[in-house]
Design a protein around this motif. Structure first.
Motif, PDB file in Angstrom:
ATOM      1  N   ASN A  96       0.854  -1.187   0.000  1.00  0.00           N
ATOM      2  CA  ASN A  96       0.000   0.000   0.000  1.00  0.00           C
ATOM      3  C   ASN A  96       0.891   1.238   0.000  1.00  0.00           C
ATOM      4  OD1 ASN A  96      -2.616  -1.464   0.553  1.00  0.00           O
ATOM      5  ND2 ASN A  96      -1.515  -2.003   2.444  1.00  0.00           N
ATOM      6  N   MET A  97       0.528   2.233  -0.803  1.00  0.00           N
ATOM      7  CA  MET A  97       1.352   3.440  -0.890  1.00  0.00           C
ATOM      8  C   MET A  97       0.484   4.686  -0.743  1.00  0.00           C
ATOM      9  SD  MET A  97       4.011   2.472  -3.916  1.00  0.00           S
ATOM     10  CE  MET A  97       5.099   1.034  -3.768  1.00  0.00           C
ATOM     11  N   VAL A  98       0.823   5.528   0.221  1.00  0.00           N
ATOM     12  CA  VAL A  98       0.071   6.754   0.479  1.00  0.00           C
ATOM     13  C   VAL A  98       1.050   7.908   0.699  1.00  0.00           C
ATOM     14  CG1 VAL A  98      -1.888   5.539   1.485  1.00  0.00           C
ATOM     15  CG2 VAL A  98      -0.030   6.292   2.968  1.00  0.00           C
ATOM     16  N   GLU A  99       0.551   9.125   0.477  1.00  0.00           N
ATOM     17  CA  GLU A  99       1.356  10.296   0.783  1.00  0.00           C
ATOM     18  C   GLU A  99       1.313  10.559   2.284  1.00  0.00           C
ATOM     19  OE1 GLU A  99       0.331  13.748  -1.404  1.00  0.00           O
ATOM     20  OE2 GLU A  99       0.782  12.861  -3.364  1.00  0.00           O
ATOM     21  N   SER A 100       2.435  11.022   2.802  1.00  0.00           N
ATOM     22  CA  SER A 100       2.526  11.280   4.237  1.00  0.00           C
ATOM     23  C   SER A 100       3.499  12.429   4.476  1.00  0.00           C
ATOM     24  CB  SER A 100       3.002  10.018   4.962  1.00  0.00           C
ATOM     25  OG  SER A 100       3.246  10.269   6.320  1.00  0.00           O
ATOM     26  N   THR A 101       3.245  13.184   5.529  1.00  0.00           N
ATOM     27  CA  THR A 101       4.166  14.237   5.940  1.00  0.00           C
ATOM     28  C   THR A 101       4.822  13.830   7.250  1.00  0.00           C
ATOM     29  OG1 THR A 101       2.769  15.926   4.915  1.00  0.00           O
ATOM     30  CG2 THR A 101       4.406  16.689   6.494  1.00  0.00           C
ATOM     31  N   LEU A 102       6.140  13.955   7.307  1.00  0.00           N
ATOM     32  CA  LEU A 102       6.857  13.603   8.528  1.00  0.00           C
ATOM     33  C   LEU A 102       6.952  14.822   9.434  1.00  0.00           C
ATOM     34  CD1 LEU A 102       9.759  11.348   7.180  1.00  0.00           C
ATOM     35  CD2 LEU A 102       7.490  10.681   7.994  1.00  0.00           C
ATOM     36  N   GLU A 103       6.439  14.685  10.650  1.00  0.00           N
ATOM     37  CA  GLU A 103       6.418  15.787  11.612  1.00  0.00           C
ATOM     38  C   GLU A 103       7.080  15.353  12.917  1.00  0.00           C
ATOM     39  OE1 GLU A 103       5.582  18.672  10.805  1.00  0.00           O
ATOM     40  OE2 GLU A 103       4.257  18.480   9.065  1.00  0.00           O
ATOM     41  N   ALA A 104       7.751  16.318  13.578  1.00  0.00           N
ATOM     42  CA  ALA A 104       8.377  16.048  14.877  1.00  0.00           C
ATOM     43  C   ALA A 104       7.296  15.923  15.942  1.00  0.00           C
ATOM     44  CB  ALA A 104       9.345  17.173  15.237  1.00  0.00           C
ATOM     45  N   THR A 105       7.404  14.867  16.755  1.00  0.00           N
ATOM     46  CA  THR A 105       6.436  14.622  17.831  1.00  0.00           C
ATOM     47  C   THR A 105       7.156  14.006  19.020  1.00  0.00           C
ATOM     48  OG1 THR A 105       4.730  14.141  16.169  1.00  0.00           O
ATOM     49  CG2 THR A 105       4.248  13.520  18.438  1.00  0.00           C
ATOM     50  N   ASN A 106       7.206  14.764  20.142  1.00  0.00           N
ATOM     51  CA  ASN A 106       7.786  14.233  21.377  1.00  0.00           C
ATOM     52  C   ASN A 106       9.182  13.650  21.168  1.00  0.00           C
ATOM     53  OD1 ASN A 106       5.362  14.858  22.747  1.00  0.00           O
ATOM     54  ND2 ASN A 106       4.460  12.899  22.123  1.00  0.00           N
ATOM     55  N   GLY A 107      10.006  14.359  20.444  1.00  0.00           N
ATOM     56  CA  GLY A 107      11.385  13.927  20.248  1.00  0.00           C
ATOM     57  C   GLY A 107      11.576  12.888  19.171  1.00  0.00           C
ATOM     58  N   THR A 108      10.506  12.448  18.557  1.00  0.00           N
ATOM     59  CA  THR A 108      10.623  11.476  17.481  1.00  0.00           C
ATOM     60  C   THR A 108       9.873  12.021  16.268  1.00  0.00           C
ATOM     61  OG1 THR A 108      10.299   9.167  16.854  1.00  0.00           O
ATOM     62  CG2 THR A 108       8.605  10.165  18.252  1.00  0.00           C
ATOM     63  N   LEU A 109       9.581  11.174  15.296  1.00  0.00           N
ATOM     64  CA  LEU A 109       8.834  11.587  14.114  1.00  0.00           C
ATOM     65  C   LEU A 109       7.523  10.826  14.015  1.00  0.00           C
ATOM     66  CD1 LEU A 109      11.516  11.787  11.243  1.00  0.00           C
ATOM     67  CD2 LEU A 109      10.473  13.681  12.481  1.00  0.00           C
ATOM     68  N   SER A 110       6.542  11.496  13.448  1.00  0.00           N
ATOM     69  CA  SER A 110       5.270  10.853  13.139  1.00  0.00           C
ATOM     70  C   SER A 110       4.982  11.023  11.662  1.00  0.00           C
ATOM     71  CB  SER A 110       4.123  11.475  13.950  1.00  0.00           C
ATOM     72  OG  SER A 110       4.250  11.172  15.316  1.00  0.00           O
ATOM     73  N   ALA A 111       4.323  10.022  11.102  1.00  0.00           N
ATOM     74  CA  ALA A 111       3.863  10.103   9.722  1.00  0.00           C
ATOM     75  C   ALA A 111       2.415  10.555   9.737  1.00  0.00           C
ATOM     76  CB  ALA A 111       3.999   8.747   9.041  1.00  0.00           C
ATOM     77  N   GLU A 112       2.156  11.733   9.191  1.00  0.00           N
ATOM     78  CA  GLU A 112       0.803  12.288   9.162  1.00  0.00           C
ATOM     79  C   GLU A 112       0.105  11.832   7.885  1.00  0.00           C
ATOM     80  OE1 GLU A 112      -0.237  14.273  11.669  1.00  0.00           O
ATOM     81  OE2 GLU A 112       1.697  14.430  12.703  1.00  0.00           O
ATOM     82  N   LEU A 113      -1.034  11.155   8.058  1.00  0.00           N
ATOM     83  CA  LEU A 113      -1.835  10.682   6.936  1.00  0.00           C
ATOM     84  C   LEU A 113      -3.226  11.283   7.065  1.00  0.00           C
ATOM     85  CD1 LEU A 113       0.172   8.250   7.874  1.00  0.00           C
ATOM     86  CD2 LEU A 113      -1.165   6.883   6.303  1.00  0.00           C
ATOM     87  N   GLY A 114      -3.520  12.321   6.283  1.00  0.00           N
ATOM     88  CA  GLY A 114      -4.816  12.976   6.421  1.00  0.00           C
ATOM     89  C   GLY A 114      -4.998  13.448   7.847  1.00  0.00           C
ATOM     90  N   SER A 115      -6.086  13.014   8.504  1.00  0.00           N
ATOM     91  CA  SER A 115      -6.369  13.420   9.876  1.00  0.00           C
ATOM     92  C   SER A 115      -5.746  12.474  10.897  1.00  0.00           C
ATOM     93  CB  SER A 115      -7.888  13.468  10.091  1.00  0.00           C
ATOM     94  OG  SER A 115      -8.459  12.181   9.868  1.00  0.00           O
ATOM     95  N   GLN A 116      -5.005  11.474  10.437  1.00  0.00           N
ATOM     96  CA  GLN A 116      -4.430  10.487  11.353  1.00  0.00           C
ATOM     97  C   GLN A 116      -2.910  10.569  11.339  1.00  0.00           C
ATOM     98  OE1 GLN A 116      -6.700   6.629  11.492  1.00  0.00           O
ATOM     99  NE2 GLN A 116      -7.283   7.208   9.412  1.00  0.00           N
ATOM    100  N   ARG A 117      -2.309   9.970  12.354  1.00  0.00           N
ATOM    101  CA  ARG A 117      -0.860   9.954  12.428  1.00  0.00           C
ATOM    102  C   ARG A 117      -0.388   8.604  12.954  1.00  0.00           C
ATOM    103  NH1 ARG A 117       1.314  14.094  16.884  1.00  0.00           N
ATOM    104  NH2 ARG A 117       0.468  15.524  15.325  1.00  0.00           N
ATOM    105  N   ILE A 118       0.824   8.233  12.517  1.00  0.00           N
ATOM    106  CA  ILE A 118       1.485   7.021  13.011  1.00  0.00           C
ATOM    107  C   ILE A 118       2.809   7.450  13.621  1.00  0.00           C
ATOM    108  CG2 ILE A 118       2.456   4.773  12.411  1.00  0.00           C
ATOM    109  CD1 ILE A 118       0.679   4.748   9.946  1.00  0.00           C
ATOM    110  N   GLU A 119       3.001   7.163  14.909  1.00  0.00           N
ATOM    111  CA  GLU A 119       4.265   7.482  15.574  1.00  0.00           C
ATOM    112  C   GLU A 119       5.302   6.424  15.184  1.00  0.00           C
ATOM    113  OE1 GLU A 119       3.504   7.770  19.720  1.00  0.00           O
ATOM    114  OE2 GLU A 119       2.089   9.448  19.510  1.00  0.00           O
ATOM    115  N   LEU A 120       6.444   6.896  14.684  1.00  0.00           N
ATOM    116  CA  LEU A 120       7.421   5.959  14.128  1.00  0.00           C
ATOM    117  C   LEU A 120       8.260   5.267  15.191  1.00  0.00           C
ATOM    118  CD1 LEU A 120       8.573   7.923  10.959  1.00  0.00           C
ATOM    119  CD2 LEU A 120       6.646   6.347  11.253  1.00  0.00           C
ATOM    120  N   GLY A 121       8.678   5.979  16.193  1.00  0.00           N
ATOM    121  CA  GLY A 121       9.451   5.357  17.256  1.00  0.00           C
ATOM    122  C   GLY A 121      10.932   5.266  16.934  1.00  0.00           C
ATOM    123  N   ASP A 122      11.716   5.041  17.988  1.00  0.00           N
ATOM    124  CA  ASP A 122      13.176   5.045  17.864  1.00  0.00           C
ATOM    125  C   ASP A 122      13.688   3.900  16.991  1.00  0.00           C
ATOM    126  OD1 ASP A 122      13.257   7.263  19.470  1.00  0.00           O
ATOM    127  OD2 ASP A 122      13.633   6.128  21.323  1.00  0.00           O
TER     128      ASP A 122
END
Length: 405
Positions: free
Chosen positions: A241-267
């Motif tokens: 599956n392939m979607v566009e995502s924006t990488l944003e800083a969150t609590n010292g790490t990065l999150s992948a923002e997908l529309g109104s949702q986000r996935i925290e990537l983790g260390d």
């Protein structure tokens, strides 16, 4: 036995079409190399240049240490197995297998020994007196293999040899061919459009697109570290599956923002792909394999930051698992590579998705009870996510991997 090498090899047709462009590939002695890619990618043309059935426009092809660019096919010491069995209908199985040896005037007792040895290896002892019309498709393919084996060539060349067989027989035959090649230790180049065949049979797999080599690696490395968007989308079934995502800083790490949702990537994810840090605030293409999505009801320990929600569009129960098609609030990744991958399976990349929504496929456990029309929550294995640079199409790893930095 001998290895096969392509040294900057190209095939250019009179109208200027480059069917193969600047191909560099070393196939080791005894290696099982699979060339895979969509229709028209140049894989069969590359094979036919080794066989001498296509002239080489540029570059050098070697079998062992010998340059074979201008060597006639009959003198290249190779054996080819085609998509069509190409058996002589009026000859017995024995005579079909022996045909090439008789043409070379091999002594009769040697012919008999080689044919019987091949029949024993392929389980054809009881069929040597039969004509091809009295054989099943799998048996006919074994006869074609036997005709190649008795030649005792330096290399086997196989051009989609299983494409005429039904699904169950293909599974059986690909295992038999892989075992046979391992037992005989003959260098083999195997062309297929079927990436499952490629992944299950090859020591290494070479993925081609539009006449150019995209990546050559072990099957597992192709799956885990696709060099680019095309390889990531081509290798794997169902497709990534392939979607566009924006990488944003969150609590010292990065999150992948997908529309109104986000996935925290983790260390752990960032340690595996340190180049992601340089994409903070930027759009990337996020790749999620279906097997890395699971029904939260079956993966209840997934933290809230590693979940997605969406509406179930379709479920396909396969007994041991359920394929779930889920519509999520995200922008689909539409690139030339994605369009080409969709066309290859008879789909339209844009038509597959509703406006401002993406359909993703998850491979859920058989105990999942999600139903079409319902909202579902999905656990995401962030350790297995893939990221690609939308401008270059390259995977985002680190300097050592040599992509996306």
């Amino acid at each position: 036995m001998a290895g096969v090498s392509f040294d900057r090899v190209s095939k250019i047709y009179p109208d200027g079409t480059r069917a193969v462009n600047n191909l560099d590939l070393e196939i080791e002695d005894d290696e099982f190399m699979v060339l895979v890619g969509p229709s028209g990618c140049g894989k069969t043309t590359a094979l036919r240049m080794v066989a001498g059935l296509e002239d080489i426009s540029e570059g050098v092809v070697r079998i062992g240490d010998r340059v074979v660019n201008h060597v006639p096919p009959r003198d290249r010491d190779i054996a080819m197995v085609f998509q069509s069995y190409a058996l002589y209908p009026h000859l017995s199985v024995y005579d079909n297998i022996a045909f090439g040896l008789k043409l070379k005037k091999v002594p009769k007792d040697e012919v008999e020994r080689r044919v019987n040895d091949a029949a024993r290896i392929l389980g054809l002892e009881g069929f040597l007196k039969r004509k091809p019309r009295a054989l099943s498709g799998g048996q006919r393919q074994r006869v074609a293999m036997g005709r190649a084996i008795v030649r005792q060539p330096q290399a086997f060349l196989m051009d989609e040899p299983l494409s005429n067989l039904d699904a169950k027989l293909r599974v059986q035959m690909r295992a038999e061919i892989a075992k046979l090649q391992n037992d005989l230790g003959v260098t083999t180049i195997y062309v297929t459009h079927d990436q499952i065949e490629a992944m299950t049979m090859g020591d290494r797999v070479a993925v081609m697109r539009k006449g150019e080599l995209q990546q050559v690696d072990s099957p597992q490395e192709l799956y885990d570290h696709p060099r680019n968007l095309f390889v990531g989308g081509f290798i794997g079934s169902p497709a990534m599956n392939m979607v566009e995502s924006t990488l944003e800083a969150t609590n010292g790490t990065l999150s992948a923002e997908l529309g109104s949702q986000r996935i925290e990537l983790g260390d752990e994810t960032l340690s595996q792909r340190p180049a992601l840090r340089s994409f903070e605030g930027k759009t990337v293409i996020l790749g999620i394999r279906p097997e890395d999505l699971e029904d939260v009801a079956l993966e209840s320990d997934a933290p809230p930051g590693r979940r997605l929600k969406g509406e179930v569009e379709l479920t396909e129960a396969l007994g041991s698992e359920i394929m779930v098609h889920l519509s999520i609030d995200a922008t689909p990744a539409i690139t030339d590579e994605v369009r080409e991958l969709a066309r290859d399976v008879g789909q339209d990349a844009e038509a597959r998705h509703a406006p401002n929504a993406t359909t993703v496929v998850g491979r859920f456990g058989a105990r999942s009870r999600v139903k079409p029309g319902e909202q579902a929550e999905v656990a995401v294995d962030t350790r297995a996510l893939h990221f690609f640079d939308p401008e270059t199409g390259l995977g985002i790893y680190d300097d050592r991997k040599g992509a996306g930095t």
